[in-house]
Design a protein around this motif. Structure first.
Motif, PDB file in Angstrom:
ATOM      1  N   VAL A   1      -4.720   9.541   7.463  1.00  0.00           N
ATOM      2  CA  VAL A   1      -3.871   8.897   6.462  1.00  0.00           C
ATOM      3  C   VAL A   1      -4.105   7.382   6.441  1.00  0.00           C
ATOM      4  O   VAL A   1      -4.360   6.801   5.381  1.00  0.00           O
ATOM      5  N   GLY A   2      -4.054   6.755   7.592  1.00  0.00           N
ATOM      6  CA  GLY A   2      -4.142   5.301   7.647  1.00  0.00           C
ATOM      7  C   GLY A   2      -5.455   4.764   7.077  1.00  0.00           C
ATOM      8  O   GLY A   2      -5.462   3.918   6.182  1.00  0.00           O
ATOM      9  N   LEU A   3      -6.566   5.296   7.598  1.00  0.00           N
ATOM     10  CA  LEU A   3      -7.861   4.787   7.144  1.00  0.00           C
ATOM     11  C   LEU A   3      -8.089   4.989   5.647  1.00  0.00           C
ATOM     12  O   LEU A   3      -8.443   4.043   4.940  1.00  0.00           O
ATOM     13  N   PRO A   4      -7.864   6.215   5.131  1.00  0.00           N
ATOM     14  CA  PRO A   4      -8.069   6.389   3.683  1.00  0.00           C
ATOM     15  C   PRO A   4      -7.187   5.458   2.842  1.00  0.00           C
ATOM     16  O   PRO A   4      -7.651   4.912   1.845  1.00  0.00           O
ATOM     17  N   VAL A   5      -5.949   5.242   3.289  1.00  0.00           N
ATOM     18  CA  VAL A   5      -5.066   4.356   2.520  1.00  0.00           C
ATOM     19  C   VAL A   5      -5.560   2.911   2.619  1.00  0.00           C
ATOM     20  O   VAL A   5      -5.559   2.167   1.637  1.00  0.00           O
ATOM     21  N   MET A   6      -6.042   2.535   3.788  1.00  0.00           N
ATOM     22  CA  MET A   6      -6.530   1.166   3.960  1.00  0.00           C
ATOM     23  C   MET A   6      -7.751   0.914   3.058  1.00  0.00           C
ATOM     24  O   MET A   6      -7.839  -0.116   2.377  1.00  0.00           O
ATOM     25  N   ILE A   7      -8.667   1.869   3.041  1.00  0.00           N
ATOM     26  CA  ILE A   7      -9.847   1.722   2.178  1.00  0.00           C
ATOM     27  C   ILE A   7      -9.386   1.606   0.713  1.00  0.00           C
ATOM     28  O   ILE A   7      -9.881   0.771  -0.043  1.00  0.00           O
ATOM     29  N   SER A   8      -8.407   2.427   0.339  1.00  0.00           N
ATOM     30  CA  SER A   8      -7.934   2.411  -1.048  1.00  0.00           C
ATOM     31  C   SER A   8      -7.298   1.077  -1.406  1.00  0.00           C
ATOM     32  O   SER A   8      -7.493   0.561  -2.502  1.00  0.00           O
TER      33      SER A   8
ATOM     34  N   VAL B   1     -15.786   0.199   3.202  1.00  0.00           N
ATOM     35  CA  VAL B   1     -15.497   1.313   4.108  1.00  0.00           C
ATOM     36  C   VAL B   1     -15.702   0.884   5.558  1.00  0.00           C
ATOM     37  O   VAL B   1     -14.876   1.138   6.430  1.00  0.00           O
ATOM     38  N   GLY B   2     -16.804   0.194   5.792  1.00  0.00           N
ATOM     39  CA  GLY B   2     -17.155  -0.191   7.162  1.00  0.00           C
ATOM     40  C   GLY B   2     -16.108  -1.075   7.821  1.00  0.00           C
ATOM     41  O   GLY B   2     -15.729  -0.840   8.973  1.00  0.00           O
ATOM     42  N   THR B   3     -15.614  -2.086   7.089  1.00  0.00           N
ATOM     43  CA  THR B   3     -14.653  -3.010   7.691  1.00  0.00           C
ATOM     44  C   THR B   3     -13.366  -2.299   8.127  1.00  0.00           C
ATOM     45  O   THR B   3     -12.961  -2.453   9.282  1.00  0.00           O
ATOM     46  N   PRO B   4     -12.740  -1.497   7.265  1.00  0.00           N
ATOM     47  CA  PRO B   4     -11.537  -0.801   7.716  1.00  0.00           C
ATOM     48  C   PRO B   4     -11.778   0.098   8.932  1.00  0.00           C
ATOM     49  O   PRO B   4     -10.935   0.145   9.835  1.00  0.00           O
ATOM     50  N   VAL B   5     -12.925   0.763   8.976  1.00  0.00           N
ATOM     51  CA  VAL B   5     -13.193   1.636  10.122  1.00  0.00           C
ATOM     52  C   VAL B   5     -13.241   0.797  11.401  1.00  0.00           C
ATOM     53  O   VAL B   5     -12.599   1.120  12.406  1.00  0.00           O
ATOM     54  N   LYS B   6     -13.939  -0.338  11.330  1.00  0.00           N
ATOM     55  CA  LYS B   6     -14.044  -1.185  12.517  1.00  0.00           C
ATOM     56  C   LYS B   6     -12.680  -1.757  12.903  1.00  0.00           C
ATOM     57  O   LYS B   6     -12.335  -1.851  14.078  1.00  0.00           O
ATOM     58  N   VAL B   7     -11.909  -2.151  11.885  1.00  0.00           N
ATOM     59  CA  VAL B   7     -10.592  -2.728  12.177  1.00  0.00           C
ATOM     60  C   VAL B   7      -9.682  -1.678  12.815  1.00  0.00           C
ATOM     61  O   VAL B   7      -9.008  -1.945  13.813  1.00  0.00           O
ATOM     62  N   ALA B   8      -9.711  -0.464  12.269  1.00  0.00           N
ATOM     63  CA  ALA B   8      -8.835   0.582  12.810  1.00  0.00           C
ATOM     64  C   ALA B   8      -9.216   0.894  14.256  1.00  0.00           C
ATOM     65  O   ALA B   8      -8.351   1.048  15.125  1.00  0.00           O
ATOM     66  N   ILE B   9     -10.524   0.956  14.534  1.00  0.00           N
ATOM     67  CA  ILE B   9     -10.959   1.254  15.901  1.00  0.00           C
ATOM     68  C   ILE B   9     -10.537   0.119  16.845  1.00  0.00           C
ATOM     69  O   ILE B   9      -9.952   0.356  17.899  1.00  0.00           O
ATOM     70  N   SER B  10     -10.781  -1.127  16.435  1.00  0.00           N
ATOM     71  CA  SER B  10     -10.432  -2.250  17.318  1.00  0.00           C
ATOM     72  C   SER B  10      -8.930  -2.320  17.553  1.00  0.00           C
ATOM     73  O   SER B  10      -8.477  -2.566  18.672  1.00  0.00           O
ATOM     74  N   ASP B  11      -8.177  -2.117  16.496  1.00  0.00           N
ATOM     75  CA  ASP B  11      -6.722  -2.185  16.621  1.00  0.00           C
ATOM     76  C   ASP B  11      -6.231  -1.117  17.598  1.00  0.00           C
ATOM     77  O   ASP B  11      -5.361  -1.371  18.428  1.00  0.00           O
TER      78      ASP B  11
END
Ligand code: TRP
Length: 455
Positions: A55-62, A250-260
């Motif tokens: 949920v979080g990642l798809p919404v963040m990308i959107s 797409v790449g930035t949100p994935v990296k941010v979610a992982i780091s967070d």
């Protein structure tokens, strides 16, 4: 120096740190550990991770998609995206209500963190025991005057930075201080995992036992994912509007979610061993961070200095997160309503201060306003609950439906491949599938389930 609107971030690294600066805040150091502690440990963590991924990642990308596509503040963005469908403006309205709700209690907790810098500077925590540390926390939050003053200090700092428009400078600060916070947390971890309660602490954090989960817990995990990733209220739309054409959506949100997530886990690894070593309860609530961290540092060489540094860095993380939140309001009032930036900041900070004080005065049932209850919750808890568990998930659902169902596939592909520059597209198809079919369904089920409509 005024941050020029729509100027855009310079590089991929800048975009990553700016976005991470909004994501990492009190959510990581304060809220995450205490939520894991009160909601059953490992199983809650597992559900939380699922919420981030599906949920979080798809919404963040959107959200970032909406921002870069329109290059506007959240209200301007939905207007531009769907000019003839005023319904979608509800996303912006909900977003702004959420900003206020979060700021009411966030500024209060921010005040506790600021005040802990000075308490540790004075040496209040040298040779501290678990009882003393619990007492220091209670007296800090029960005040009643000092916590209000600290909250006002926080709001004045946030307001001043916003008026000066030095966000660009702030980004540079984040870029150097974030890694420093990271190192400090690792030092803390190393000490924590050599304490006597380590085994129990890590077992609590990582052992998955669904018997410890409640229905409410699933909704709370979802809300926490939104809170930690700064979603469902337009912050990421605003940030997305500063992305340049070659930043990766797409790449930035994935990296941010992982780091967070890594930062939160490391904080958990510092806190839970301490909880068990010092005979505290994981379910101690909002004071968990404040009661355990001084104990861990007191067992380290130069512990007191490191503790001061830790709270300074947490204060900065909290401040940058608040700036990103209030900026949503300021962008709206100045760009859509034509109010000057300075006026918009002052009006909003005053509103937040006036209502925020009621959060500070209702932290505990015994506080001055602790007797006021909304659906059985104190005002402090009600602001928190309503924002994380009602407004943000609904905002997220609307964003998922808007982008998943009402935006042309070609438009999404165009934007997410940076106009054809990115050749691989499988991840875009995967993102669209999850956004269309998985995220909204999960959001609805979790929501209805927790309010008891479906079992
Ligand atoms: N993510 C921040 C934290 O973890 C809080 C935050 C900043 C936020 N901006 C937001 C939460 C926007 C929701 C929406 O502390």
């Amino acid at each position: 120096m005024e941050l020029k609107k729509r100027e855009g971030f310079s590089s991929g690294v800048a975009v990553f740190f700016a976005t991470l600066g909004s994501a990492v805040g009190l959510g990581n150091v304060w809220k995450f550990p205490y939520m894991v502690g009160t909601n059953g440990g490992g199983a809650f963590l597992f559900v939380y991770l699922m919420c981030v991924i599906f949920v979080g990642l798809p919404v963040m990308i959107s959200e970032i998609f909406i921002g870069r596509r329109t290059r506007k503040n959240v209200m301007g963005a939905v207007k531009k995206l769907k000019p003839n469908q005023p319904f979608w403006r509800i996303i912006a309205v909900f977003g702004m209500i959420t900003v206020y709700l979060i700021m009411f209690f966030y500024s209060c907790v921010g005040g506790w963190v600021y005040s802990y810098i000075f308490k540790s500077l004075k040496g209040d925590f040298t040779g501290v025991t678990s009882n003393v540390s619990q007492n220091i926390f209670s007296s800090t939050v029960l005040g009643p005057i000092p916590p209000i003053l600290w909250q006002l200090v926080v709001l004045i700092v946030v307001g001043t930075i916003l008026i000066m428009g030095v966000q660009k400078g702030i980004e540079k600060v984040t870029k150097t201080l974030m890694p420093l916070l990271f190192i400090l947390i690792i030092i803390c971890d190393i000490r924590a995992v050599t304490l006597p309660g380590t085994k129990e602490g890590l077992k609590f954090l990582f052992h998955i036992d669904f018997a410890t989960m409640t229905k409410q817990g699933v909704l709370i995990a979802l809300g926490l994912a939104f809170f930690k990733l700064s979603l469902g209220m337009g912050t990421m739309v605003t940030y997305g509007s500063y992305f340049t054409d070659n930043n990766n959506i797409v790449g930035t949100p994935v990296k941010v979610a992982i780091s967070d997530t890594i930062v939160s886990l490391l904080v958990g690894i510092a806190i839970f061993p301490a909880v068990f070593s010092f005979n505290m309860k994981p379910s101690s609530g909002p004071g968990l961070l404040f009661m355990t961290i001084p104990l861990v540092f007191s067992k380290l060489p130069f512990g007191n200095i490191l503790l001061v540094l830790f709270f300074i860095l947490c204060s900065i993380a909290a401040t940058t997160a608040m700036i990103s939140m209030v900026e949503v309001l300021i962008a709206y009032f100045s760009e859509e309503r034509g109010i000057s930036r300075k006026k918009a900041v002052i009006i909003n900070i005053v509103i937040i201060a006036l209502i925020g004080i009621t959060a500070t005065l209702s932290v505990d049932k015994t506080s001055l306003l602790g007797g006021i209850s909304i659906f059985g919750k104190t005002l402090f808890d009600a602001f928190d609950f309503a924002s994380s568990n009602i407004f943000m998930p609904i905002g997220g659902l609307l964003i998922a439906i808007l982008v998943g169902w009402f935006i042309k596939k070609e438009d999404i592909e165009e934007e997410l491949t940076n106009y054809g520059a990115i050749k691989t597209t499988w991840h875009i198809s995967l993102y669209r599938f999850i956004l269309k079919f998985v995220s909204p369904v999960l959001l609805v089920i979790v929501f209805l389930n927790s309010i008891g409509i479906i079992k």
